[in-house]
Design a protein around this motif. Structure first.
Motif, short mmCIF file in Angstrom:
data_model
loop_
_atom_site.label_atom_id
_atom_site.label_comp_id
_atom_site.label_asym_id
_atom_site.label_seq_id
_atom_site.Cartn_x
_atom_site.Cartn_y
_atom_site.Cartn_z
N ASN A 10 0.17 -20.81 5.28
CA ASN A 10 1.49 -20.79 4.31
C ASN A 10 1.27 -19.57 3.26
O ASN A 10 2.31 -19.59 2.36
CB ASN A 10 1.50 -22.11 3.59
CG ASN A 10 1.83 -23.02 4.49
OD1 ASN A 10 2.68 -23.20 5.32
ND2 ASN A 10 1.07 -24.28 4.32
N GLU A 11 0.37 -18.69 3.36
CA GLU A 11 0.20 -17.52 2.48
C GLU A 11 1.34 -16.55 3.24
O GLU A 11 1.65 -16.37 4.01
CB GLU A 11 -0.95 -16.69 2.54
CG GLU A 11 -2.34 -17.84 2.22
CD GLU A 11 -2.17 -18.01 0.77
OE1 GLU A 11 -1.57 -17.52 0.15
OE2 GLU A 11 -2.97 -18.81 0.35
N VAL A 12 1.87 -15.30 2.05
CA VAL A 12 2.98 -14.68 2.52
C VAL A 12 1.89 -13.34 2.68
O VAL A 12 1.37 -13.04 1.78
CB VAL A 12 3.81 -14.35 1.85
CG1 VAL A 12 4.87 -13.14 2.08
CG2 VAL A 12 4.78 -15.77 1.51
N ALA A 13 1.70 -12.80 3.79
CA ALA A 13 1.05 -11.48 4.11
C ALA A 13 1.88 -10.36 4.45
O ALA A 13 2.46 -10.51 5.68
CB ALA A 13 -0.18 -12.14 5.27
N VAL A 14 1.63 -9.35 3.53
CA VAL A 14 2.37 -8.10 3.97
C VAL A 14 1.55 -7.20 4.65
O VAL A 14 0.42 -6.83 3.98
CB VAL A 14 2.77 -7.64 2.50
CG1 VAL A 14 3.60 -6.18 2.67
CG2 VAL A 14 4.00 -8.49 1.90
N VAL A 15 1.84 -6.41 5.44
CA VAL A 15 1.20 -5.38 6.31
C VAL A 15 1.95 -4.18 6.54
O VAL A 15 3.03 -4.20 7.03
CB VAL A 15 0.69 -5.94 7.70
CG1 VAL A 15 -0.31 -5.06 8.27
CG2 VAL A 15 -0.06 -7.36 7.52
N THR A 16 1.37 -2.98 5.77
CA THR A 16 2.08 -1.95 5.86
C THR A 16 1.68 -1.54 7.26
O THR A 16 0.56 -1.40 7.60
CB THR A 16 1.88 -1.12 4.84
OG1 THR A 16 0.46 -0.71 4.90
CG2 THR A 16 2.13 -1.72 3.35
N GLY A 17 2.59 -0.57 7.80
CA GLY A 17 2.28 -0.03 9.28
C GLY A 17 2.18 -1.15 10.29
O GLY A 17 1.14 -1.02 11.12
N GLY A 96 -1.24 4.65 7.38
CA GLY A 96 -1.90 5.70 7.04
C GLY A 96 -1.66 6.92 8.13
O GLY A 96 -1.15 6.49 9.29
N VAL A 97 -1.96 8.03 7.89
CA VAL A 97 -2.03 9.14 8.92
C VAL A 97 -3.33 10.06 9.11
O VAL A 97 -4.23 9.83 8.05
CB VAL A 97 -0.77 10.08 8.33
CG1 VAL A 97 0.66 9.60 8.46
CG2 VAL A 97 -0.96 10.76 7.02
N GLY A 98 -3.35 10.41 10.04
CA GLY A 98 -4.65 11.26 10.36
C GLY A 98 -4.45 12.68 11.03
O GLY A 98 -3.37 12.80 11.71
N MET A 115 -0.95 14.22 3.67
CA MET A 115 -2.17 13.33 3.91
C MET A 115 -2.43 12.63 2.47
O MET A 115 -2.63 11.19 2.68
CB MET A 115 -3.53 14.19 3.99
CG MET A 115 -4.57 13.45 4.69
SD MET A 115 -4.27 12.83 6.44
CE MET A 115 -4.52 14.41 7.18
N MET A 116 -2.31 13.19 1.54
CA MET A 116 -2.81 12.47 0.30
C MET A 116 -1.51 11.57 -0.23
O MET A 116 -1.45 10.56 -0.82
CB MET A 116 -2.89 13.64 -0.72
CG MET A 116 -3.93 14.13 -0.81
SD MET A 116 -5.57 13.35 -0.48
CE MET A 116 -6.52 14.51 0.55
N VAL A 164 -11.16 13.26 2.49
CA VAL A 164 -11.11 13.23 1.00
C VAL A 164 -9.84 12.10 0.74
O VAL A 164 -10.44 11.15 -0.14
CB VAL A 164 -10.49 14.50 0.28
CG1 VAL A 164 -10.04 14.05 -0.87
CG2 VAL A 164 -11.59 15.31 0.63
N SER A 165 -9.10 11.81 1.53
CA SER A 165 -8.05 10.71 1.36
C SER A 165 -8.67 9.51 1.29
O SER A 165 -8.49 8.26 0.67
CB SER A 165 -6.82 11.01 2.36
OG SER A 165 -7.11 10.48 3.74
N LYS A 166 -9.51 9.12 2.34
CA LYS A 166 -10.11 7.87 2.61
C LYS A 166 -11.30 7.58 1.70
O LYS A 166 -11.41 6.45 1.41
CB LYS A 166 -10.68 7.82 4.31
CG LYS A 166 -9.41 7.83 4.91
CD LYS A 166 -8.69 6.47 4.88
CE LYS A 166 -7.60 6.21 5.87
NZ LYS A 166 -6.88 5.22 5.65
N ALA A 167 -11.94 8.67 1.20
CA ALA A 167 -12.93 8.57 -0.03
C ALA A 167 -12.25 7.99 -1.30
O ALA A 167 -12.64 7.27 -1.95
CB ALA A 167 -13.75 9.64 -0.14
#
Length: 257
Positions: A10-17, A96-98, A115-116, A164-167
């Motif tokens: 019953n939790e509302v879970a949002v998943v982007t992408g 995310g993008v790579g 990327m950023m 850098v973006s993932k750091a």
């Protein structure tokens, strides 16, 4: 007692992408464990396909169109869900993008800013928009998709902007976790290795790279989307109730060396 702690009923879970790839695997893991899943995608075709795949398996899922690079859109979606009486209690910042193979001296402004904007700004806009409602409710769990590339420098391909973006995602995770812990909101991240997806395998340049990647991986293989999703489900659930600010490697041992 212990099995129940991995449930997110019953939790509302949002998943982007969440329409495909790792995001869809995360959405499926949460749906199978009882959550009502909301996929956010900018592309209606991709998002609809993901939603339909989830509902075909009997999971409660819906699609909301939005681009994580728009803070206004993310705020609107978060507020709309709350107004409908279903504020998100779980947020998976997966979008995310790579890009790789370009030496730093040849990286142009457009690539760097793209990327950023997606990988860093998008994670923050979503965390801020949905986090406000979690803080008000004094409960919630955010799981960010980082990368082992936020810890190490990949080889043989150069990819400074992505690394850098993932750091930044990793340190954002720790920073927000420290701020929001008193409000009952946990923030963690997973840091995957190379994941075997059709997109990765279809890139011609990755043929010789994969051989190098596997030599650098103690387990000697790439990961699967479901292996990342399992870690995300754990962090989202009460099974990880004492964890916040953690960046969990899901990397086959890559960062051991």
């Amino acid at each position: 007692m212990y099995q129940a702690r991995f449930r997110v009923d019953n939790e509302v879970a949002v998943v982007t992408g969440g329409g495909r790839g790792i995001g869809l695997a995360c959405a499926e893991a949460l749906g199978e464990s009882g959550a009502r899943v909301v996929i956010i995608e900018p592309d209606e075709q991709i998002g609809s396909a993901g939603r339909d795949a989830l509902t075909a398996k009997g999971y409660a899922a819906e699609l909301m169109l939005g681009d994580v690079t728009s803070s206004a859109q993310m705020t609107e979606i978060a507020d709309t869900l709350a107004a409908r009486g279903m504020p998100a209690s779980i947020l998976v910042n997966n979008a995310g993008v790579g890009s790789s193979g370009i030496s730093s001296e040849d990286v142009d402004d457009e690539l760097w800013l793209w990327m950023m904007n997606v990988n860093v700004n998008g994670v923050f806009w979503c965390s801020r928009a949905f986090g406000r409602h979690m803080i008000a409710a004094r409960r919630g769990s955010i799981v960010n998709l980082g990368s082992m590339s936020g810890t190490i420098c990949n080889r043989p391909q150069p990819q400074t902007p992505y690394n850098v973006s993932k750091a930044a995602v990793h340190h954002m995770t720790r920073s927000i976790a420290a701020e929001w812990a008193p409000h009952g909101v946990r923030v963690n991240a997973v840091a995957p290795t190379y994941i075997e997806t059709p997109m990765v395998l279809a890139i011609p340049e990755n043929g010789p790279r994969i051989e190098a990647w596997l030599r650098d991986t103690p387990m000697g293989r790439m990961g699967q989307a479901h292996e990342v999703a399992s870690a995300v489900l754990f962090l989202a659930s009460d099974a990880a109730s004492l964890m916040t600010g953690a960046v969990v490697p899901v990397d086959g041992g890559f960062t051991c060396w």
